[in-house]
Design an enzyme around this catalytic site. Sequence first.
Site, short mmCIF file in Angstrom:
data_model
loop_
_atom_site.label_atom_id
_atom_site.label_comp_id
_atom_site.label_asym_id
_atom_site.label_seq_id
_atom_site.Cartn_x
_atom_site.Cartn_y
_atom_site.Cartn_z
N ARG A 14 0.83 -1.21 0.00
CA ARG A 14 0.00 0.00 0.00
C ARG A 14 0.86 1.24 0.00
O ARG A 14 1.91 1.27 0.64
CB ARG A 14 -0.89 0.00 1.25
N SER A 102 -8.22 0.53 0.97
CA SER A 102 -8.89 0.23 2.23
C SER A 102 -9.39 1.52 2.90
O SER A 102 -10.15 2.27 2.31
CB SER A 102 -7.95 -0.56 3.15
N HIS A 103 -8.91 1.80 4.12
CA HIS A 103 -9.39 2.97 4.85
C HIS A 103 -8.41 4.14 4.79
O HIS A 103 -8.59 5.15 5.47
CB HIS A 103 -9.65 2.61 6.32
N LYS A 112 -4.29 -6.29 -1.88
CA LYS A 112 -4.45 -7.41 -0.96
C LYS A 112 -4.36 -8.69 -1.81
O LYS A 112 -5.07 -8.81 -2.82
CB LYS A 112 -5.80 -7.34 -0.24
N ASP A 236 -16.76 0.28 5.36
CA ASP A 236 -15.55 1.03 5.01
C ASP A 236 -15.40 1.07 3.49
O ASP A 236 -16.27 0.59 2.75
CB ASP A 236 -14.32 0.45 5.71
N ASP A 238 -13.77 -0.47 1.18
CA ASP A 238 -13.82 -1.67 0.35
C ASP A 238 -14.76 -2.73 0.93
O ASP A 238 -14.79 -3.87 0.48
CB ASP A 238 -12.43 -2.25 0.10
N ASP A 240 -15.02 -4.52 3.64
CA ASP A 240 -14.67 -5.72 4.42
C ASP A 240 -14.75 -5.45 5.92
O ASP A 240 -14.47 -6.34 6.72
CB ASP A 240 -13.29 -6.27 4.02
N ARG A 241 -15.16 -4.24 6.30
CA ARG A 241 -15.34 -3.91 7.72
C ARG A 241 -16.69 -3.23 7.91
O ARG A 241 -17.23 -2.64 6.99
CB ARG A 241 -14.24 -2.94 8.20
N HIS A 323 -13.34 -5.89 11.16
CA HIS A 323 -13.29 -7.08 10.30
C HIS A 323 -13.94 -8.24 11.07
O HIS A 323 -13.50 -8.59 12.16
CB HIS A 323 -11.84 -7.48 10.00
#
Length: 458
Positions: A14, A102-103, A112, A236, A238, A240-241, A323
Amino acid sequence: MKVNSQVFRAYDIRGIVEEELSDELVKNLGKAIGSLLRKNNSDALNVCRDGRLSGPHISELFIEGVLSTGCNVCNLDLGPTPLLYFSTFKTSIRNGVMITGSHNPKNYNGFKIVVNQKPLSGESITEIKNLIENEDFISGEGKEQKTPLLEGYQTEIKSKINLKRTLKIVLDCGNGAGGSVAPKLFKDLGIELIELYSEVDGNFPNHHPDPGNPENLKDLVIKVKENKAHLGIALDGDADRLGVVDNKGNIIFPDQYMSLIADQILKNNSGRKIVFDVKCSSKLKESISKSKGVPIMTRTGHSFIKEEILKQNAILGGEMSGHIFFNDDWYGFDDGIYSALRLIEIIAQSEDSSAEMFNKFPQLFNTPEINLQTTDERKFEIIEKLKKEFEFNDYEKVLIDGIRIENDESWGLARASNTTPSLVFRFEGESEEALKKIIAVFQKALFAIDDKLEIKLN
């Protein structure tokens, strides 16, 4: 090629687009991952991207690099990270790369990586870095095909969720990739849905898509109260949270809603293991044990949680950042959309309000996650000094990830962030006095290292 080591993190890759993630690096990353797969007798990769503005360009360059190794690409195009994970279970291709920041702020992007349905981390990430630096790439001509999978993902979730009553839910997608699938899915399941920021927009014009920060949940709290909704859900960037707000507008931290989920799932799975990270409340451990489960504490990081779930054959996993990993009737990967619907399903089974259900698992006096900015090098130095140079008398040390000290009254955690140049803290106490005391213990140690290291509470 010389690469910036800071881009290669504990469980993903990242960095800032163009500044750290150059076009050359992105293409070479595709070559490295394609080569890695070819060397391991695999020749295909699923690729998906979130809604970041840089996504289309980075995706094109990355895929070009992969194809140049003779590795084939199944392009899922725009979607949430859970869709990429889902693809590795529902297609013949067990490998995948999710292009997502992501965030992180909007000028970031990242990767990922999943190989044989397992997330790459640690040494495997370093191996990719070495392949790039040595330009040790295989040559070939791969083929790309586009495979829409969103509909299949939605269909399977709908087959598994059964809502006993109609609930009014506020859903804040934060202009992230979850907006491409979650609103339709919620409505199809009969939820009375109030939408916030469903349009996928990589500028994130309304708020940053990180439900772990209470600041980003303000609009959700207001909407829940205004509409007298049963629950508020935030995804979030993407998806996933997830973040959760009860019917009274209270923010429910993940370790509290995990307690409710664990209690429910253990009713038919007594004695099964549940994994959680070092940032979670001691109350979560207690509630898992009371519900006849086996609590397992592990390192923070979605890859580490997944590894531990596989190792322990755990039925559920969760991380304080939001997550959640269902491994009973789902596939053991972190999926904010599916997890939100499982939580909604639990609440729909009861006539109690969500606030009443969460309050059956009361929390102690605690802080949210506190971040202290430093540098990537310095953050590790500070943690090592806290581990080695301070006794922390009257407290037991837990060194799974950073340093967590605990006794019967309180606990405190200091660890190096896996994703940003910062230190991460969290504290909890049986009373406000115990909470203040544990914070003071850590603050004294930090000041002994550097008088500029101040823990700032909101």
